[in-house]
Design a protein around this motif. Structure first.
Motif, PDB file in Angstrom:
ATOM      1  N   ALA A 161       0.866  -1.188   0.000  1.00  0.00           N
ATOM      2  CA  ALA A 161       0.000   0.000   0.000  1.00  0.00           C
ATOM      3  C   ALA A 161       0.896   1.229   0.000  1.00  0.00           C
ATOM      4  CB  ALA A 161      -0.907   0.002   1.225  1.00  0.00           C
ATOM      5  N   PHE A 163       0.818   5.299   0.431  1.00  0.00           N
ATOM      6  CA  PHE A 163       0.079   6.510   0.779  1.00  0.00           C
ATOM      7  C   PHE A 163       0.845   7.705   0.210  1.00  0.00           C
ATOM      8  CE2 PHE A 163      -2.267   3.726   3.033  1.00  0.00           C
ATOM      9  CZ  PHE A 163      -2.098   3.581   4.395  1.00  0.00           C
ATOM     10  N   SER A 166      -1.737  14.251  -2.680  1.00  0.00           N
ATOM     11  CA  SER A 166      -2.699  14.252  -3.763  1.00  0.00           C
ATOM     12  C   SER A 166      -2.267  15.115  -4.943  1.00  0.00           C
ATOM     13  CB  SER A 166      -4.048  14.738  -3.245  1.00  0.00           C
ATOM     14  OG  SER A 166      -3.876  15.993  -2.642  1.00  0.00           O
ATOM     15  N   SER A 187      -1.540   4.201  -5.778  1.00  0.00           N
ATOM     16  CA  SER A 187      -1.325   4.848  -4.488  1.00  0.00           C
ATOM     17  C   SER A 187      -2.631   5.465  -4.011  1.00  0.00           C
ATOM     18  CB  SER A 187      -0.256   5.936  -4.614  1.00  0.00           C
ATOM     19  OG  SER A 187      -0.741   7.013  -5.385  1.00  0.00           O
ATOM     20  N   ILE A 188      -2.707   5.602  -2.713  1.00  0.00           N
ATOM     21  CA  ILE A 188      -3.905   6.196  -2.109  1.00  0.00           C
ATOM     22  C   ILE A 188      -3.547   7.618  -1.681  1.00  0.00           C
ATOM     23  CG2 ILE A 188      -5.548   6.026  -0.218  1.00  0.00           C
ATOM     24  CD1 ILE A 188      -4.642   2.989  -0.137  1.00  0.00           C
ATOM     25  N   TYR A 190      -5.278  10.089   0.008  1.00  0.00           N
ATOM     26  CA  TYR A 190      -6.428  10.495   0.807  1.00  0.00           C
ATOM     27  C   TYR A 190      -6.236  11.932   1.263  1.00  0.00           C
ATOM     28  CZ  TYR A 190      -9.379  10.967   4.932  1.00  0.00           C
ATOM     29  OH  TYR A 190     -10.266  11.416   5.864  1.00  0.00           O
ATOM     30  N   SER A 409      -7.000   1.175  -6.255  1.00  0.00           N
ATOM     31  CA  SER A 409      -6.743   0.784  -4.875  1.00  0.00           C
ATOM     32  C   SER A 409      -8.048   0.758  -4.095  1.00  0.00           C
ATOM     33  CB  SER A 409      -5.763   1.754  -4.233  1.00  0.00           C
ATOM     34  OG  SER A 409      -6.242   3.073  -4.386  1.00  0.00           O
ATOM     35  N   GLU A 410      -8.001   0.134  -2.948  1.00  0.00           N
ATOM     36  CA  GLU A 410      -9.134   0.121  -2.038  1.00  0.00           C
ATOM     37  C   GLU A 410      -9.183   1.470  -1.318  1.00  0.00           C
ATOM     38  OE1 GLU A 410      -9.945  -4.343  -1.432  1.00  0.00           O
ATOM     39  OE2 GLU A 410     -11.082  -2.505  -1.680  1.00  0.00           O
ATOM     40  N   SER A 411     -10.167   1.630  -0.469  1.00  0.00           N
ATOM     41  CA  SER A 411     -10.179   2.828   0.368  1.00  0.00           C
ATOM     42  C   SER A 411      -9.076   2.679   1.410  1.00  0.00           C
ATOM     43  CB  SER A 411     -11.537   2.997   1.036  1.00  0.00           C
ATOM     44  OG  SER A 411     -11.760   1.901   1.896  1.00  0.00           O
ATOM     45  N   LEU A 412      -8.791   3.759   2.035  1.00  0.00           N
ATOM     46  CA  LEU A 412      -7.655   3.866   2.947  1.00  0.00           C
ATOM     47  C   LEU A 412      -7.682   2.785   4.022  1.00  0.00           C
ATOM     48  CD1 LEU A 412      -5.269   5.681   3.838  1.00  0.00           C
ATOM     49  CD2 LEU A 412      -6.893   6.973   5.194  1.00  0.00           C
ATOM     50  N   ALA A 415      -7.284  -0.774   2.600  1.00  0.00           N
ATOM     51  CA  ALA A 415      -5.933  -1.002   2.101  1.00  0.00           C
ATOM     52  C   ALA A 415      -4.964  -1.219   3.253  1.00  0.00           C
ATOM     53  CB  ALA A 415      -5.488   0.196   1.252  1.00  0.00           C
TER      54      ALA A 415
END
Lengths: 746, 455, 226
Positions: A161, A163, A166, A187-188, A190, A409-412, A415
């Protein structure tokens, strides 16, 4: 005195003086040879790009000589360096046109921050207690490589994962390449106050998954639904610049502003008409205005095209949104609605803006679609004075590298729960995640966490290995602004100054990691500079006889009209999209037990808290309250009187998901059933300036989602407020009085 | 006005100089330690930074300037009593003059410290002195603070002279009575006084000149101190009335200070035969007159402000009259106006005790008055965003208390070294009184037998 | 001889506060920290005042940037005993730190409350000190400081223009606040040049002076919101 005494006295005092000057520290100070050519006292100006928010403003950095304390070969001394002294807006850069917001001014403090992570670190205590020991770069990179190789061997590449921040741009593209080739999900990024909902709506309405740009200098009337576009939303410097021109930039024409929101924001303070509206009703107001425009034949339904078609009942003139119903849902009177509609119709060009809290209710997507439709109805889309989309460069086309798109990706929270390795690049989701997502617990279970961050914030304090990045002044700074300019902008600049510490540019570290893996990823570039150069080589030069990359290094980027093949095109309407009807907002918490709406908001000083470590921003008086170094809760005057709360009293905010305590500020600029609190303080760990200071409003938020998206509906929590005690000194205000005396008042 | 016989006068008034009890040492030690604490506090302020005080944006003057104005005000006791009463030849002044002149000198010394104490860079205070500096500039003579410097120094010089000159004959008395080291000191201080008619004539002339000259100096000093406020465009400071208002307030507080000092001396040094109730009553009547005058000025100022209804001025006006400073304001009114009027206006209350109570009230009230002029206005000027609230910090409170301790300490030391009542004047007065009796009414009051008054 | 002045367009100012932080960065203003800020020692040479009017829901909020007005009839100048506060021939109210002994009379006399005192010796947690601007003196404890219209920039540009044997162009000198302001609400220039932008704006019918009736003759003109 006699001769003998005189000689004796002179000898003693002379010897004493000579001895005294031995062994003084100044004489032992070593001055190392400078690494660069510096003319003392002469300023040098270099371009850079501000990294603090998604706007991607261009900078001009003023550098002069300074003596830096350094340690070389175990000896301490000083070396003359060319040091950044002041950041200004880059006058030629389209987004900010030479101006710079307070946060951008303070960005320089990231480089000189006393609590920067100055070298790679290895965790030496329990995870989360912040104890680290020094390690070498080779060891640090080797550790990350080892962990990724282990995932590869076990076939668990998807358990990586990432992070990230943005920002769009080359860095994000590099990370995407890395993850795609490794086999990990995207990548997430958020960002609690990011505009995921608006981008989604723009994709549906206009085919652009992108933040909008507003041609304010040519607008005659603007209605903003909750968007603090002069303060913290979208591209504030560009919008502020446009606002100034909108007001007084045209002889004889003064643009006007109406703001619809439940709490007066800094932008709302400038409105000619401030319209308080019930939380979550902004969408129905927009539809009500559209209804009036169509009903009074001021505009035709068909004009709204695709954006209108997304709203249920549009072609029929929105019969469900007559003024009376809108009034009952929003609290805005029919007379006022009529006046607002007429202003939009008559003072053309007019444009509507939406952002902030309205898009953070459960019905946020509908609200955004409604305002988009209103804009389309007004004819403001891609017309002077209206709404535009900054042309975006298609990086894949520009770099000629094969496109690499990692799987979504999944949500935070999901993930984090599934991850075996987490890499963190400049993100602090532990601070901004909803408490019910249990992100901290999820991260505790992750076997290996590495961070590239420059500061020990809450999330990085969970890392096992830290590979500190350079700050933007010490490395290639770049941005691909998605808004704030009518022309395309590709911001890029080389390092303005040499690194102060033993840090390394993260993009280059990622490339190095990719090369050292058991299965090298074979990224298309050997260095980040190579990646940037590749893009710029595809662009036409800005000055004659030069090339785009040389131009960029002098000017701080490239801007102009993109060659057609490099432009990201608008997307077609997603198939089978049902028209949406307005849905009333849903709130977490029983209305009798939790009678007040809770409104956290992106603060002028810290945005989502990522800037709380900068002392200039802590000391900057808040535009509305003048508070410094503080957290506070804004409560309506009448509500405060009912609850017995005076300015500075400590109150407890309780939702069904958490409680917090903070001092109160009694304010006339907020609805009686709403309390608001700025985000940014309440860090557990974030350098000496922010650690343990204030409270974090996100800690009481319900994990509600904006329907149709994954975004957190941060405006959907209800709370109750109780007075805990009198003032405890935690509310620090710069201002004394908040009203001007009225003549004749006894 | 019967005074004891000459011989007894000497004995009574020289007793404090010649005999010292443990009480004296204890008092000096106690007062001295308070003053020492204040000195250490101030040094810590100079060392750590001015920020240890409660001064803040925008209330940049607080306790220190209050103390400054207050003590300069107290210093007006001596001059007016001594000089004016001398000029009109009021006989009852005689036991009182030196007490009063001493207050002046010491109050001035204490007050004059504050322009240094309150500086941000006190080690550069000497720049107020007009000397040809290497920086090639003189002090700014347009600044009221520079006027303060000259005025206070002039007044201090004049007051010291005014105090010391009439002490010469008394030093001669002590010189004649003392032995050993004391004799040497007092011989030096007596400046060769023999008591010849020529010397007496010179002394008389000098006293007359000083008496006439010191009055305008005194009036100008506190007027100039008032200019520290009225020259700044601050709401309720820019008032043309400040000059006379401050002078009246100064005399008022001075008389109160004198009354307290006299009452204490009378008790402690057993001067009941010298300081009679009539002295207190006369000064008490003066206190009453000053209270009325003070009330007149305050009423005048406030009525005019209220009538003018300027928004910034009214904001400060209400601040003192009914908002956050109201408790202090009304305490001040009671202490300065109501109490003196009742206690000094009604003969039954005009006793020594009554005088002391009224005077204590006036001292408190006048200190509050200085504070209430400075702080409410500074915290509430024209732009409400910049309003601020001042809270005094320990350093300022300690120094304020220590000024009173310093005053007492200096007084105690003085009374130990110099007769607190002017011996020769008392005897001269007695001589002229008996002469007047002898020749009947309308006799020449000039003491013929001056030479006799020695001593 | 130029006469420096400024125009503040309140219709453009949106209260963002960029000017406040820009000024800190340019002029080496020390950050005092939370404890001292609570005791009223923060030094914001330019501040954005905000005033509420009315009550919810008919409530308004107004912003007004206030900096040293460089008054022609400055009340802070005659009262300074050491000439630390004095007027320059080009219309600035200059503060000479080395002359200041800290009586703080000037700050009392200033009706705009734009003068700030150094309550402690300033300190910067290293290496934040590397950001300090070499063109601006550091002030020690006990002296007054305030907006100088970025006199270091005025001097530098004037000297540069002189060395190039040309006059200073209108808009060439930008104090830090004016340069940072996104909406271009702050305009600085030469009031003695009738064609300069600041002169033109100062003549606007929307223009007025702050606290005009106190008689300070400020060099800053405020243009009201229309």
């Amino acid at each position: 005195m006699d001769r003998r005494s005189f000689i004796r006295l002179t000898a003693i005092s002379g010897t004493g003086a000579a001895l005294a000057s031995c062994g003084t520290p100044e004489n032992e100070l070593i001055r190392f040879v400078p690494d660069e050519d510096i003319v003392p006292g002469q300023a040098v100006f270099k371009p850079s790009v501000c990294p603090l928010c998604s706007a991607g403003c261009g900078l001009t950095v003023r550098l002069m000589d300074a003596d830096a304390d350094v340690m070389r070969n175990g000896k301490s001394g000083v070396v003359r360096i060319l040091a950044a002294k002041k950041l200004e807006g880059n006058a030629a850069y389209p987004v900010n046109a030479g101006a710079l917001c307070a946060r951008g001014q303070a960005a320089i403090q990231t480089t000189y921050h006393p609590d920067r992570i100055t070298q790679p670190l290895k965790r030496s205590g329990q995870r989360g207690d912040g104890r680290y020991a020094a390690m070498s770069w080779d060891d640090a990179i080797g550790e990350v490589v080892k962990q990724l190789d282990a995932l590869e061997t076990a076939g668990k590449q998807k358990a990586l994962a990432f992070f990230s921040r943005s920002n769009r741009g080359h860095r994000s593209a590099l990370i995407a390449h890395f993850l795609a080739r490794f086999g990990a999900p995207a990548s997430i990024s958020y960002d609690i106050f990011g505009d995921e909902v608006l981008r989604r709506a723009n994709a549906i309405s206009f085919g652009r998954e992108q933040q909008p740009t507003f041609d304010l200098p040519n607008a005659r009337h603007v209605i903003s639904f909750g968007a603090d576009f002069l303060g913290t939303w979208n591209s504030p410097v560009s919008q502020g610049h446009g606002y100034g021109l909108m007001r007084q930039g045209r002889s004889g024409v003064r643009g006007t502003l109406a703001q619809v929101e439940a709490r007066m924001s800094q932008t709302g303070a400038n409105a000619d008409e401030w319209v308080p509206a019930k939380p979550g009703s902004e969408g129905v107001i927009a539809l009500g205005l559209a209804h009036l425009l169509m009903m009074e034949k001021l505009r035709t339904a068909a004009a709204a095209g695709r954006a209108g078609a997304a709203i249920d009942g549009w072609s029929a003139g929105l019969p469900d949104y007559a003024p009376e119903r809108v009034e009952s849902l929003s609290g805005v009177s029919t007379a006022r609605l009529t006046r607002l509609a007429h202003a939009l119709a008559e003072r053309t060009p007019s444009v509507a803006i939406v952002g902030g809290a309205p898009l953070a209710h459960t019905n946020g997507l509908v609200t955004a679609l409604a305002v988009n439709a209103l804009n389309a109805l007004l004819g403001s889309v891609e017309k002077p004075g209206g709404l535009f989309f900054t042309p975006q460069i298609n990086l894949a086309a520009a770099s000629k590298a094969p496109a690499a798109t990692p799987s979504p990706s999944e949500s935070l929270d999901k993930a984090a729960a599934a991850a075996q390795v987490v890499l963190i690049d400049g993100a602090n989701p532990l601070f901004t995640a909803a408490p019910e997502w249990k992100l901290r617990e999820a991260l505790q279970q992750v076997p290996f966490i590495a961070s590239f961050s420059t500061f020990l914030d809450e999330t990085t304090a969970m890392a096992d290995v830290i590979l500190p990045d350079h700050t933007f002044l010490e490395s290639f700074a770049e941005a691909l602004p998605e808004s704030g300019s009518l022309t395309a902008v590709v911001g890029a600049a080389p390092a303005a100054m040499k690194p102060l510490h033993d840090t390394r540019a993260t993009p280059d570290v990622l490339i190095e990691i990719s090369q050292k893996l058991a299965r090298p990823l074979n990224l298309p570039w050997m260095t980040f500079e190579e990646m940037l150069t590749a893009t710029f080589m595809a662009l036409p030069a800005m000055t004659e006889g030069s090339d785009a990359w040389t131009d960029a290094q002098e000017k701080g980027g490239w801007w102009g009209t993109l060659p057609a093949r490099l432009v990201t095109q608008a997307a077609a309407t997603p198939a089978a999209t049902k028209p949406i009807a307005y849905a009333e907002p849903g709130f977490d918490g029983d209305a009798t037990q939790y009678p007040l709406h809770f409104l956290p908001y992106s603060s002028s000083a810290f945005l989502d808290g990522s800037l709380a470590h900068l002392p200039w921003l802590q000391e900057m008086p808040d535009p509305i309250t003048s508070a410094m170094w503080s957290s506070w809760v804004e409560i309506n005057t009448a509500t405060a009187a009912k609850l017995g709360i005076a300015d500075g009293d400590v109150v407890e905010i309780a939702s069904s998901h958490g409680t917090l305590r903070a001092p109160a500020v009694v304010s006339p600029g907020i609805a009686p059933d709403v309390v608001a609190m700025p985000a940014g303080q309440g860090h557990r760990t974030f350098t000496r300036y922010a650690s343990g200071r204030g409270a974090n409003p996100i800690e009481v938020l319900a994990p509600a989602r904006v329907e149709g998206t994954d975004a957190l509906a941060w405006a959907a929590t209800r709370v109750k407020v109780t007075r805990v005690s009198g003032a405890d000194g935690s509310l620090i205000l710069f201002a004394g009085g908040s009203r001007e005396e009225v003549r004749g008042r006894g | 006005m019967s005074q004891p016989a000459h011989a007894r006068i000497n004995v009574d008034l020289l007793r404090p100089l010649l005999r010292t009890s443990w009480r004296f040492y204890f008092l000096v030690a106690a007062l001295g330690s308070i003053v020492l604490t204040a000195l250490v506090s101030w040094l810590s302020q100079a060392f750590f930074g001015f920020g240890v005080t409660g001064i803040r944006w925008p209330v940049y003057w607080g306790f220190y300037v209050t103390n400054f104005v207050f003590w300069i005000g107290i210093s007006h006791a001596g001059t007016l009593i001594s000089a004016i009463l001398r000029l009109v030849d009021a006989g009852w002044r005689r036991p009182v003059t030196r007490c009063a002149e001493v207050i002046t000198v010491f109050a001035l010394m204490i007050g004059a410290m504050f322009p240094i104490i309150h500086l941000g860079r006190p080690w550069l205070a000497f720049w107020l002195f007009p000397y040809p500096s290497e920086r090639l500039i003189w002090p700014n003579f347009r600044s009221p603070l520079v006027w303060d410097f000259f005025a206070i120094n002039t007044y201090l010089t004049g007051s010291v002279l005014f105090l010391v000159l009439p002490m010469i004959p008394d030093f001669a008395v002590v010189r004649d009575k003392a032995t050993g080291v004391r004799k040497t000191i007092y011989t030096y201080l007596a400046c060769g006084w023999r008591g010849t008619p020529r010397q007496w004539h010179r002394l008389e002339t000098a006293m007359q000149i000083m008496a006439i000259g010191i009055v305008p100096v005194a009036v100008s000093v506190h007027t100039i101190v008032s200019f520290d406020f009225s020259m700044a465009p601050v709401p309720m400071w820019q008032s043309t009335i400040f000059g006379p208002y401050f002078v009246v307030g100064a005399i008022f507080s001075g008389i109160a200070g004198l009354l307290i000092a006299m009452a204490v001396l009378r008790k402690v040094l057993h001067l009941q035969d010298y300081l009679h109730p009539v002295h207190f009553q006369n000064l008490g009547k003066l206190l009453l007159v000053m209270a009325l005058l003070w009330g007149y000025f305050v009423f005048n100022e406030r009525l005019v402000t209220y009538y003018g209804n300027g928004p910034s001025e009214m904001a400060v006006f209400w601040r003192t009259q009914r908002e956050s400073f109201a408790p202090l304001y009304w305490t001040m009114v009671i202490c300065n106006f109501v109490l003196p009027l009742v206690l000094m206006g009604i003969r039954y209350f005009r006793t020594i005790t009554g005088c002391v109570i009224a005077s204590l009230g006036v001292v408190v009230g006048m200190w509050l008055e200085r504070f209430l002029i400075i702080v409410p206005s500074l915290g509430h000027k024209y732009l409400p965003y910049s309003y601020g609230i001042y809270r005094p910090q320990p350093v300022e409170i300690i120094i304020a208390i220590a000024t009173f301790a310093a005053m007492m300490l200096l007084y105690v030391l003085f009374a130990k070294l110099v007769p607190i009542i002017s011996i020769w004047e008392l005897k001269a007065g007695r001589a002229s009184a008996s002469l007047a009796e002898a020749v009947g009414e309308g006799g020449d009051a000039r003491p013929v037998a001056r030479g006799e008054a020695n001593l | 001889m130029p006469k420096w002045g400024m125009a503040v367009d309140l219709d453009r100012c949106d209260g963002c506060g960029a000017c406040v932080t820009a000024c800190h960065a340019e002029n080496n203003i020390s950050t005092v920290g939370a404890d001292q800020a609570a005791r009223g020692r923060a030094k914001h040479w330019i501040r954005v005042e905000r005033y509420w009017e009315g009550e919810f829901p008919d409530v308004r909020l107004k912003f007004r940037p206030v900096m040293c007005q460089h008054c022609d009839n400055a009340p802070c100048e005659p009262v300074c005993p050491t000439y630390a506060s004095h007027h320059t021939p080009d219309g600035l109210n200059a503060q000479v730190y080395n002359r200041c002994i800290g009586t703080r009379y000037c700050a009392n006399a200033c009706p705009y409350n734009v003068r700030f005192f150094d309550f402690f010796n300033p300190s910067w947690d290293k290496p934040l000190h590397l950001q300090l601007n070499p063109d601006v003196s550091l002030r020690e404890v006990g002296v007054m400081e305030k907006c100088t219209f970025c006199v270091q920039r005025i001097k530098a540009t004037t000297i540069q223009a002189k060395s190039e044997d040309r006059p200073v162009k209108d808009g060439e000198i930008q104090p830090a606040c004016a340069q940072a302001c996104p909406s271009r609400a702050l305009v600085f220039g030469d009031l003695s040049d009738p064609e300069s932008e600041v002169s033109r704006l100062s003549r606007s019918p929307r223009g007025s002076k702050l606290l005009e009736d106190v008689g300070t003759k400020p060099s800053v003109t405020y243009l009201s919101k229309q």
